[in-house]
Scaffold this motif. Structure first.
Motif, mmCIF file in Angstrom:
data_model
loop_
_atom_site.group_PDB
_atom_site.id
_atom_site.type_symbol
_atom_site.label_atom_id
_atom_site.label_comp_id
_atom_site.label_asym_id
_atom_site.label_seq_id
_atom_site.Cartn_x
_atom_site.Cartn_y
_atom_site.Cartn_z
ATOM 1 N N THR A 125 18.766 73.272 9.640
ATOM 2 C CA THR A 125 18.084 72.161 10.297
ATOM 3 C C THR A 125 16.723 71.797 9.720
ATOM 4 O OG1 THR A 125 17.162 73.681 11.970
ATOM 5 C CG2 THR A 125 19.273 72.622 12.477
ATOM 6 N N ASP A 126 16.153 72.624 8.827
ATOM 7 C CA ASP A 126 14.839 72.279 8.277
ATOM 8 C C ASP A 126 14.925 72.113 6.761
ATOM 9 O OD1 ASP A 126 13.593 75.023 6.975
ATOM 10 O OD2 ASP A 126 14.927 75.432 8.655
ATOM 11 N N ASP A 127 13.992 71.368 6.206
ATOM 12 C CA ASP A 127 14.000 71.045 4.778
ATOM 13 C C ASP A 127 13.940 72.299 3.911
ATOM 14 O OD1 ASP A 127 13.913 68.496 5.749
ATOM 15 O OD2 ASP A 127 12.117 67.885 4.662
ATOM 16 N N GLU A 128 13.025 73.222 4.261
ATOM 17 C CA GLU A 128 12.820 74.400 3.421
ATOM 18 C C GLU A 128 14.091 75.241 3.306
ATOM 19 O OE1 GLU A 128 10.918 73.469 5.943
ATOM 20 O OE2 GLU A 128 9.125 72.770 4.870
ATOM 21 N N SER A 129 14.784 75.425 4.419
ATOM 22 C CA SER A 129 16.015 76.214 4.392
ATOM 23 C C SER A 129 17.093 75.532 3.563
ATOM 24 C CB SER A 129 16.528 76.449 5.820
ATOM 25 O OG SER A 129 15.649 77.273 6.545
ATOM 26 N N ASN A 130 17.197 74.220 3.658
ATOM 27 C CA ASN A 130 18.201 73.504 2.879
ATOM 28 C C ASN A 130 17.904 73.590 1.390
ATOM 29 O OD1 ASN A 130 20.367 71.980 4.482
ATOM 30 N ND2 ASN A 130 18.516 71.636 5.708
ATOM 31 N N ILE A 131 16.631 73.478 1.016
ATOM 32 C CA ILE A 131 16.275 73.616 -0.399
ATOM 33 C C ILE A 131 16.599 75.021 -0.890
ATOM 34 C CG2 ILE A 131 14.358 73.650 -2.042
ATOM 35 C CD1 ILE A 131 13.054 71.447 -0.272
ATOM 36 N N LYS A 132 16.245 76.036 -0.094
ATOM 37 C CA LYS A 132 16.511 77.421 -0.483
ATOM 38 C C LYS A 132 18.001 77.679 -0.630
ATOM 39 C CE LYS A 132 15.634 81.754 -1.285
ATOM 40 N NZ LYS A 132 15.135 82.159 -2.629
ATOM 41 N N ALA A 133 18.805 77.186 0.302
ATOM 42 C CA ALA A 133 20.252 77.391 0.232
ATOM 43 C C ALA A 133 20.833 76.746 -1.023
ATOM 44 C CB ALA A 133 20.923 76.824 1.476
ATOM 45 N N LEU A 134 20.422 75.525 -1.309
ATOM 46 C CA LEU A 134 20.925 74.842 -2.501
ATOM 47 C C LEU A 134 20.443 75.533 -3.775
ATOM 48 C CD1 LEU A 134 20.519 71.142 -1.331
ATOM 49 C CD2 LEU A 134 22.684 72.297 -1.844
ATOM 50 N N GLN A 135 19.213 76.037 -3.764
ATOM 51 C CA GLN A 135 18.724 76.787 -4.929
ATOM 52 C C GLN A 135 19.564 78.035 -5.165
ATOM 53 O OE1 GLN A 135 14.625 77.358 -3.771
ATOM 54 N NE2 GLN A 135 13.898 75.721 -5.116
ATOM 55 N N GLN A 206 19.815 61.233 4.817
ATOM 56 C CA GLN A 206 20.318 59.895 4.498
ATOM 57 C C GLN A 206 19.581 59.299 3.314
ATOM 58 O OE1 GLN A 206 19.623 58.310 8.570
ATOM 59 N NE2 GLN A 206 21.833 57.937 8.645
ATOM 60 N N GLY A 207 20.261 58.375 2.635
ATOM 61 C CA GLY A 207 19.630 57.580 1.596
ATOM 62 C C GLY A 207 18.981 58.400 0.491
ATOM 63 N N GLU A 208 17.756 58.005 0.126
ATOM 64 C CA GLU A 208 17.060 58.649 -0.985
ATOM 65 C C GLU A 208 16.702 60.101 -0.699
ATOM 66 O OE1 GLU A 208 13.700 56.245 -1.919
ATOM 67 O OE2 GLU A 208 14.887 54.537 -2.640
ATOM 68 N N ALA A 209 16.659 60.478 0.573
ATOM 69 C CA ALA A 209 16.322 61.867 0.931
ATOM 70 C C ALA A 209 17.379 62.845 0.414
ATOM 71 C CB ALA A 209 16.187 62.000 2.442
ATOM 72 N N ILE A 210 18.621 62.372 0.227
ATOM 73 C CA ILE A 210 19.687 63.252 -0.261
ATOM 74 C C ILE A 210 19.427 63.636 -1.710
ATOM 75 C CG2 ILE A 210 22.162 63.465 -0.694
ATOM 76 C CD1 ILE A 210 22.595 61.401 1.555
ATOM 77 N N ALA A 211 19.179 62.650 -2.567
ATOM 78 C CA ALA A 211 18.910 62.937 -3.980
ATOM 79 C C ALA A 211 17.656 63.788 -4.129
ATOM 80 C CB ALA A 211 18.764 61.632 -4.756
ATOM 81 N N ALA A 212 16.625 63.508 -3.316
ATOM 82 C CA ALA A 212 15.389 64.283 -3.395
ATOM 83 C C ALA A 212 15.647 65.746 -3.044
ATOM 84 C CB ALA A 212 14.341 63.691 -2.452
ATOM 85 N N LEU A 213 16.458 65.983 -2.022
ATOM 86 C CA LEU A 213 16.788 67.348 -1.610
ATOM 87 C C LEU A 213 17.498 68.095 -2.727
ATOM 88 C CD1 LEU A 213 17.135 69.506 0.681
ATOM 89 C CD2 LEU A 213 19.327 68.384 1.189
ATOM 90 N N PHE A 214 18.522 67.494 -3.292
ATOM 91 C CA PHE A 214 19.294 68.155 -4.339
ATOM 92 C C PHE A 214 18.477 68.343 -5.610
ATOM 93 C CE2 PHE A 214 22.775 67.380 -1.521
ATOM 94 C CZ PHE A 214 23.783 68.256 -1.889
#
Length: 236
Positions: A125-135, A206-214
């Motif tokens: 649910t939070d940005d940091e965890s999603n970035i860490k998981a994808l990393q 959504q939108g540009e936030a998806i590419a930024a996350l990945f």
């Protein structure tokens, strides 16, 4: 991270009753991934997708990770020694093996087709965890490796009859406590008796936030595959 402890048998009953068409998904993955490429499934669940891949091509080199031990026990019985399975939390996962392909058939999350655009729904649910998981996923891939993510339909309320008089029901509402999230509560019922229940929270990008996350995690979005069933990201 959403967990499925205590409902593994009911989850398997739901999945084997056609919640996903694992055979179709496996055939479409086989059109993308050759038997020479090594695969890890993120959130292998009870092993149904890997089972269908092995039915298509017994020489696939398959690994599955999940953070729910009860799910892995069922997967182990289903797959035997045909795939390597291990328990791990996606936020702390660190393995020495490297793979050509990672798959999320809803394990970490999925893309959802709203009709106008694709949104990314994730169990974190939070940005940091999603970035860490994808990393962590990127770290277990070879350079240029593919991350294949399932595309699903919009999450709706519905009931689905299963075997032995059991009914699966799910209710979807916007979260009142977490921004950009929905809450999915599902039940396994028999008559008036609730056999098991679970609530999941999904974060929506959504939108540009998806590419930024990945991109922050080391991935470049490549777009849909030719079947339209998957969205593909490549490790930079």
């Amino acid at each position: 991270m959403n967990e499925y402890t205590g409902i593994a048998d009911y989850y398997d009953l739901l999945m084997t009753s056609g919640y996903y068409n694992h055979e179709k998904i496996a055939k479409q993955i086989a059109d993308i991934v050759s038997p020479e490429q090594s695969i890890i499934e993120i959130g292998v669940g009870t092993g149904l997708l890997l089972e269908k891949l092995l039915e298509l091509e017994p020489n696939y080199k398959l690994t599955g990770m999940d953070h729910t031990a009860a799910m892995l026990e069922i997967a182990q019985k289903r797959l035997g020694d045909r795939a390597k399975l291990f328990e791990a939390d996606i936020l702390s996962m660190s393995i020495s093996d490297r793979f050509d392909v990672a798959i999320s058939n809803g394990g970490l999350g999925a893309f959802v087709d709203s009709g106008n655009e694709l949104d990314f729904y994730t169990h974190l649910t939070d940005d940091e965890s999603n970035i860490k998981a994808l990393q962590n996923i990127a770290n277990c891939l070879n350079k240029g490796g593919m991350f294949i993510i399932n595309i699903q339909g919009v999450h709706d309320n519905y009931d689905k009859p299963l075997a032995e008089g059991i009914v699966y029901s799910q209710d979807i509402v916007e979260s009142t406590t977490k921004p950009d999230c929905i809450e999915k509560t599902f039940y396994f019922k028999k008559g008036d008796r609730i056999l098991a229940t679970q609530q999941l929270i999904y974060r929506i990008f959504q939108g540009e936030a998806i590419a930024a996350l990945f991109n922050k995690a080391g991935f470049k979005l490549s777009g849909k595959d030719k079947s339209g069933q998957f969205f593909i990201a490549s490790k930079m």
